[in-house]
Design an enzyme around this catalytic site. Sequence first.
Site, PDB file in Angstrom:
ATOM      1  N   ASP A 144       0.841  -1.198   0.000  1.00 40.76           N
ATOM      2  CA  ASP A 144       0.000   0.000   0.000  1.00 40.76           C
ATOM      3  C   ASP A 144       0.873   1.243   0.000  1.00 40.76           C
ATOM      4  OD1 ASP A 144      -2.933   1.167   0.853  1.00 40.76           O
ATOM      5  OD2 ASP A 144      -1.306   2.284   1.810  1.00 40.76           O
ATOM      6  N   TYR A 200       2.929  10.097  -0.541  1.00 35.27           N
ATOM      7  CA  TYR A 200       4.013   9.536   0.254  1.00 35.27           C
ATOM      8  C   TYR A 200       5.376   9.801  -0.372  1.00 35.27           C
ATOM      9  CZ  TYR A 200       0.328   6.678   2.501  1.00 35.27           C
ATOM     10  OH  TYR A 200      -0.798   6.234   3.151  1.00 35.27           O
ATOM     11  N   LYS A 237      -2.966   5.839  -4.113  1.00 38.05           N
ATOM     12  CA  LYS A 237      -4.057   6.747  -3.761  1.00 38.05           C
ATOM     13  C   LYS A 237      -3.904   8.088  -4.464  1.00 38.05           C
ATOM     14  CE  LYS A 237      -3.753   4.785   0.879  1.00 38.05           C
ATOM     15  NZ  LYS A 237      -2.299   4.494   0.865  1.00 38.05           N
ATOM     16  N   HIS A 248      -7.767   9.517  -1.667  1.00 39.38           N
ATOM     17  CA  HIS A 248      -7.076   9.513  -0.379  1.00 39.38           C
ATOM     18  C   HIS A 248      -7.902  10.156   0.741  1.00 39.38           C
ATOM     19  CE1 HIS A 248      -2.706   9.384   1.261  1.00 39.38           C
ATOM     20  NE2 HIS A 248      -3.567   9.149   2.216  1.00 39.38           N
ATOM     21  N   LEU A 305      -1.969  -0.359  14.584  1.00 35.30           N
ATOM     22  CA  LEU A 305      -1.375  -0.506  15.917  1.00 35.30           C
ATOM     23  C   LEU A 305      -1.314   0.832  16.657  1.00 35.30           C
ATOM     24  CD1 LEU A 305       1.604  -2.839  14.917  1.00 35.30           C
ATOM     25  CD2 LEU A 305      -0.634  -3.518  15.815  1.00 35.30           C
ATOM     26  N   ILE A 319      -2.760  -2.991   7.212  1.00 29.68           N
ATOM     27  CA  ILE A 319      -1.502  -2.701   6.508  1.00 29.68           C
ATOM     28  C   ILE A 319      -0.482  -2.129   7.492  1.00 29.68           C
ATOM     29  CG2 ILE A 319      -2.294  -2.462   4.130  1.00 29.68           C
ATOM     30  CD1 ILE A 319      -2.704   0.552   4.704  1.00 29.68           C
ATOM     31  N   LYS A 349       2.998  -1.051   9.196  1.00 33.29           N
ATOM     32  CA  LYS A 349       4.212  -0.508   8.589  1.00 33.29           C
ATOM     33  C   LYS A 349       5.382  -0.673   9.538  1.00 33.29           C
ATOM     34  CE  LYS A 349       6.024   3.250   9.354  1.00 33.29           C
ATOM     35  NZ  LYS A 349       6.289   4.652   9.723  1.00 33.29           N
ATOM     36  N   SER A 350       6.536  -1.045   8.999  1.00 32.26           N
ATOM     37  CA  SER A 350       7.784  -1.058   9.758  1.00 32.26           C
ATOM     38  C   SER A 350       8.927  -1.087   8.753  1.00 32.26           C
ATOM     39  CB  SER A 350       7.870  -2.281  10.679  1.00 32.26           C
ATOM     40  OG  SER A 350       9.112  -2.283  11.374  1.00 32.26           O
ATOM     41  N   VAL A 351      10.075  -0.574   9.157  1.00 31.01           N
ATOM     42  CA  VAL A 351      11.276  -0.713   8.327  1.00 31.01           C
ATOM     43  C   VAL A 351      12.265  -1.645   9.002  1.00 31.01           C
ATOM     44  CG1 VAL A 351      11.014   1.546   7.240  1.00 31.01           C
ATOM     45  CG2 VAL A 351      12.334   1.359   9.365  1.00 31.01           C
ATOM     46  N   ARG A 401      10.518  -6.855  12.827  1.00 31.57           N
ATOM     47  CA  ARG A 401       9.113  -6.488  13.036  1.00 31.57           C
ATOM     48  C   ARG A 401       8.282  -6.728  11.787  1.00 31.57           C
ATOM     49  NH1 ARG A 401       9.872  -0.855  16.473  1.00 31.57           N
ATOM     50  NH2 ARG A 401      10.619  -1.843  18.404  1.00 31.57           N
ATOM     51  N   ASN A 446       5.023  -9.026  12.205  1.00 32.54           N
ATOM     52  CA  ASN A 446       3.670  -8.577  11.865  1.00 32.54           C
ATOM     53  C   ASN A 446       2.961  -9.525  10.915  1.00 32.54           C
ATOM     54  OD1 ASN A 446       3.953  -6.302  13.466  1.00 32.54           O
ATOM     55  ND2 ASN A 446       4.494  -4.950  11.775  1.00 32.54           N
TER      56      ASN A 446
END
Length: 278
Positions: free
Chosen positions: A49, A54, A79, A112, A194, A232, A234-236, A240, A244
């Site tokens: 996504d 972004y 979006k 969006h 989260l 959806i 998110k983490s970098v 994690r 997830n």
Amino acid sequence: MTTTTTVPTIRLNSGIDMPQLGFGVFQVPDDETAAAVSTALDAGYRSIDTASVYGNERGVGRAIADSGLARDDLFVTSKLWNADQGYDATLRAHDASLDRLGLERLDLYLIHWPSPARDLYLDSWRALEKLYADGRVRAIGVSNFEPAHLERLIGESGIVPAVNQVELHPALQNRAVIAAGERHGIATEAWSPLAQGGVLREAAVVEIADRHGRTPAQVVLRWHLQQGRIVIPKSVTPSRIAENLDVLGFDLTADELGAIDALDRDGRTGPHPDAFEG
């Protein structure tokens, strides 16, 4: 090495299946996005996504191109940003997103935000309907639409949105939005599922996690999935990202689901006032 993980799917009202658990890239810088998405794809995610605002569609596209995965095995969402609303502007914005992603089509394209002050979302929706009719998008939907926006859109258009992506987590459950979606067969997709970690210290969540030998994040994601929502996270961080996705091997009881339901502290129907809108 790419991992194969069987993620459950949601049948959208357009007749296509969307993975119920995807990978979000909100606030990930473009120069970090390719690595994060590559890690997610290697872990087994197949739904990505992104959004034009972004600024990281090119990074997503690089990761997809380098993955070696068949395009039909991926589900890609982008979006339409507020400044690009309007019929012709929407068509141009869609094509620009495809160019940045390096793709020939999107699986899901969303408006969006409704931006009611501009009052262009109906014109934008008609452009999305054309993209869908032309086979350039497999499903179309909206994001951050409240019930009144949905009712107007459905009443004045030909296609019911497939998805409404909204901020949704245990402390902000957006129940009126969910109910509006259920009335019309619109799937609800949770962004910030989260609460950016804000609900992971809740005693009820921690106790349930300890009981199952899971992390609080896994428990909250499982809560979403068992209630039929698309999420959806998110983490970098590679660990994690994998964590997830590892939420398919356990179930919460009805009492545990209820304990998390009870954490709702906000009865509003709309997006959180702290939500990003540029």
